[in-house]
Design an enzyme around this catalytic site. Structure first.
Site, PDB file in Angstrom:
ATOM      1  N   GLY A  28       0.779  -1.142  -0.124  1.00 12.47           N
ATOM      2  CA  GLY A  28       0.217  -0.012   0.045  1.00 12.47           C
ATOM      3  C   GLY A  28       0.818   1.347   0.007  1.00 12.47           C
ATOM      4  O   GLY A  28       0.368   2.295   0.565  1.00 12.47           O
ATOM      5  N   ALA A  46      17.845   3.514   0.768  1.00 14.35           N
ATOM      6  CA  ALA A  46      17.731   2.240   0.729  1.00 14.35           C
ATOM      7  C   ALA A  46      16.902   2.213  -0.686  1.00 14.35           C
ATOM      8  O   ALA A  46      16.268   3.343  -1.356  1.00 14.35           O
ATOM      9  CB  ALA A  46      16.672   1.666   1.613  1.00 14.35           C
ATOM     10  N   VAL A  48      13.356   1.037  -2.263  1.00 17.78           N
ATOM     11  CA  VAL A  48      11.902   0.878  -1.524  1.00 17.78           C
ATOM     12  C   VAL A  48      11.144   0.209  -2.640  1.00 17.78           C
ATOM     13  O   VAL A  48      11.018   0.985  -3.937  1.00 17.78           O
ATOM     14  CB  VAL A  48      11.639   2.187  -0.781  1.00 17.78           C
ATOM     15  CG1 VAL A  48      10.213   1.842  -0.426  1.00 17.78           C
ATOM     16  CG2 VAL A  48      12.289   2.592   0.144  1.00 17.78           C
ATOM     17  N   TYR A 182     -13.784  -3.814  10.323  1.00 18.75           N
ATOM     18  CA  TYR A 182     -12.376  -3.034   9.832  1.00 18.75           C
ATOM     19  C   TYR A 182     -11.679  -3.204  11.193  1.00 18.75           C
ATOM     20  O   TYR A 182     -10.425  -3.666  11.124  1.00 18.75           O
ATOM     21  CB  TYR A 182     -12.752  -1.842   9.442  1.00 18.75           C
ATOM     22  CG  TYR A 182     -11.408  -1.053   9.169  1.00 18.75           C
ATOM     23  CD1 TYR A 182     -10.372  -1.421   8.165  1.00 18.75           C
ATOM     24  CD2 TYR A 182     -10.928  -0.182  10.269  1.00 18.75           C
ATOM     25  CE1 TYR A 182      -9.229  -0.809   8.330  1.00 18.75           C
ATOM     26  CE2 TYR A 182      -9.753   0.391  10.224  1.00 18.75           C
ATOM     27  CZ  TYR A 182      -8.826   0.058   9.009  1.00 18.75           C
ATOM     28  OH  TYR A 182      -7.572   0.863   9.081  1.00 18.75           O
ATOM     29  N   GLY A 183     -11.990  -2.823  12.545  1.00 20.07           N
ATOM     30  CA  GLY A 183     -11.232  -2.825  13.637  1.00 20.07           C
ATOM     31  C   GLY A 183     -10.904  -4.147  13.848  1.00 20.07           C
ATOM     32  O   GLY A 183      -9.714  -4.391  14.247  1.00 20.07           O
ATOM     33  N   SER A 185     -10.227  -6.743  11.670  1.00 21.53           N
ATOM     34  CA  SER A 185      -9.200  -7.152  10.682  1.00 21.53           C
ATOM     35  C   SER A 185      -7.911  -6.647  11.064  1.00 21.53           C
ATOM     36  O   SER A 185      -6.979  -7.301  10.957  1.00 21.53           O
ATOM     37  CB  SER A 185      -9.718  -6.619   9.294  1.00 21.53           C
ATOM     38  OG  SER A 185      -9.372  -5.300   9.142  1.00 21.53           O
ATOM     39  N   LYS A 186      -8.010  -5.239  11.759  1.00 20.16           N
ATOM     40  CA  LYS A 186      -6.675  -4.729  11.916  1.00 20.16           C
ATOM     41  C   LYS A 186      -6.205  -5.358  13.618  1.00 20.16           C
ATOM     42  O   LYS A 186      -5.026  -5.535  13.562  1.00 20.16           O
ATOM     43  CB  LYS A 186      -6.736  -3.319  12.111  1.00 20.16           C
ATOM     44  CG  LYS A 186      -7.040  -2.377  10.903  1.00 20.16           C
ATOM     45  CD  LYS A 186      -6.083  -2.813  10.003  1.00 20.16           C
ATOM     46  CE  LYS A 186      -4.789  -2.040  10.297  1.00 20.16           C
ATOM     47  NZ  LYS A 186      -3.913  -1.771   9.003  1.00 20.16           N
ATOM     48  N   GLY A 215      -1.942   6.156  15.081  1.00 20.83           N
ATOM     49  CA  GLY A 215      -2.604   7.097  15.947  1.00 20.83           C
ATOM     50  C   GLY A 215      -3.567   7.868  15.144  1.00 20.83           C
ATOM     51  O   GLY A 215      -4.257   7.246  14.252  1.00 20.83           O
TER      52      GLY A 215
END
Length: 324
Positions: A28, A46, A48, A182-183, A185-186, A215
């Site tokens: 992502g 680096a 990426v 969603y919460g 899954s996280k 946050g």
């Protein structure tokens, strides 16, 4: 008389240490927090790799990074975490014998019903955010194990702090509510990151797994990166009051960048913003009480192996289990 060894300098979010010769992958990485993780990592020298399902957006993100980071070594690969068959080609396209860190950041968040599924029949958010990253990490483990001290950095969410897994309904078939799903899954991702580290330690692996969260990170507080993100004057003014407690996605990337780079960060830790866990520079925070439930983590691991048809045993860590 001064000591022969000096303490490392304080962590500077604007000047992370050099990482020339390293290879990082950010899922992502073409938008949102993932973009800023990739931009900040690229400033270390680096290489990426931005992994995302839309190649055009990936190339646009690479172009944006190159315009801001002179000499940036960035490239995009196609990876659709909702399609487990895309993982193998994405890993092969890295064209490397080692990987120094992967930031498991990509995610899907649905706001409204109806419930959607991946092609394999998994609930879309659980299937993408957790199961896709679970299967990807297993495929990446040989490359991570080949690096001297690789990191798996899992991007959790404050949305998981008040959620609890329903291990009998991981796919939200009986009671689907988008924000709660969603919460969860996280939360599953965060359980995975911590359980992964326990298994890596048991296997005496050199790879470490760290969990982070950004946050409260809002688009309205995020600096423009056209064409990836454009913040209008109206959005900036609307978001100004929120800046007292929240932050932009550029700052939301800081915990993940530190977890990937800082040798003082250890596996099994949780890192987030300093001020109430919502904004500010990254700091280590206590692992949330419900994340310390190792029985739930082990049950989730077993279910994830079955749902992805993935073994993910000691052999995947490049080691053998310790003798009894």
């Amino acid at each position: 008389m001064s000591s022969s060894t000096s303490a490392p300098p304080p962590w500077d979010v604007h000047r992370p240490p050099r990482a020339d010769g390293s290879l990082f992958m950010v899922t992502g990485g073409n938008a949102g927090i993932g973009y800023f993780v990739a931009e900040q990592l690229s400033a270390t020298g680096a290489t990426v790799v931005l992994a995302g399902r839309n190649p055009m957006k990936g190339e646009a993100a690479c172009g944006s990074i190159r315009s801001r980071v002179p000499g940036a070594r960035v490239r995009a690969v196609r990876l659709d975490l909702a399609d487990l068959a895309s993982i193998g080609p994405a890993v092969e396209s890295l064209r490397s014998e080692r990987l120094d860190a992967v930031v498991l950041n990509a995610g899907v968040a649905l706001d409204d019903p109806p419930r959607e599924e991946t092609g394999a029949g998994h609930e879309l958010m659980f299937g993408t955010n957790h199961l896709g990253h679970f299967a990807l990490t297993q495929r990446l483990m040989p490359l991570l194990s080949a690096a001297p001290a690789a990191r798996v950095v899992t991007m959790g969410s404050f949305a998981a702090k008040t959620e609890r897994l329903d291990l009998d309904d991981l796919q939200s078939r009986t009671d689907y509510r988008p924000k709660r799903t969603y919460g969860r899954s996280k939360l599953a991702q965060m359980y995975f990151g911590l359980e992964l580290d326990r298994r890596l330690r048991a296997a005496r692996s050199t790879v470490a797994s760290v969990v982070v969260h950004p946050g409260g990170a809002l688009d309205s507080l995020t600096p423009s990166r056209p064409p990836v993100h454009v913040r209008t004057t109206a959005a900036r003014l609307r978001g100004a009051p929120a800046a007292l407690l929240l932050q932009g996605k550029d700052a939301g990337a800081w915990p993940a960048v530190r977890a990937a780079l800082d040798p003082a960060v250890c596996g099994g830790q949780l890192w987030g913003p300093r001020v109430f866990g919502l904004r500010g520079r990254p700091r280590r925070e206590p692992v949330w009480d419900h994340l310390a439930d190792t029985d739930a983590a082990e049950r989730l691991w077993s279910a994830s192996c079955e749902l992805t048809d993935t073994g993910f045993g000691f052999g995947d860590f490049g080691t053998t289990p310790p003798a009894p």
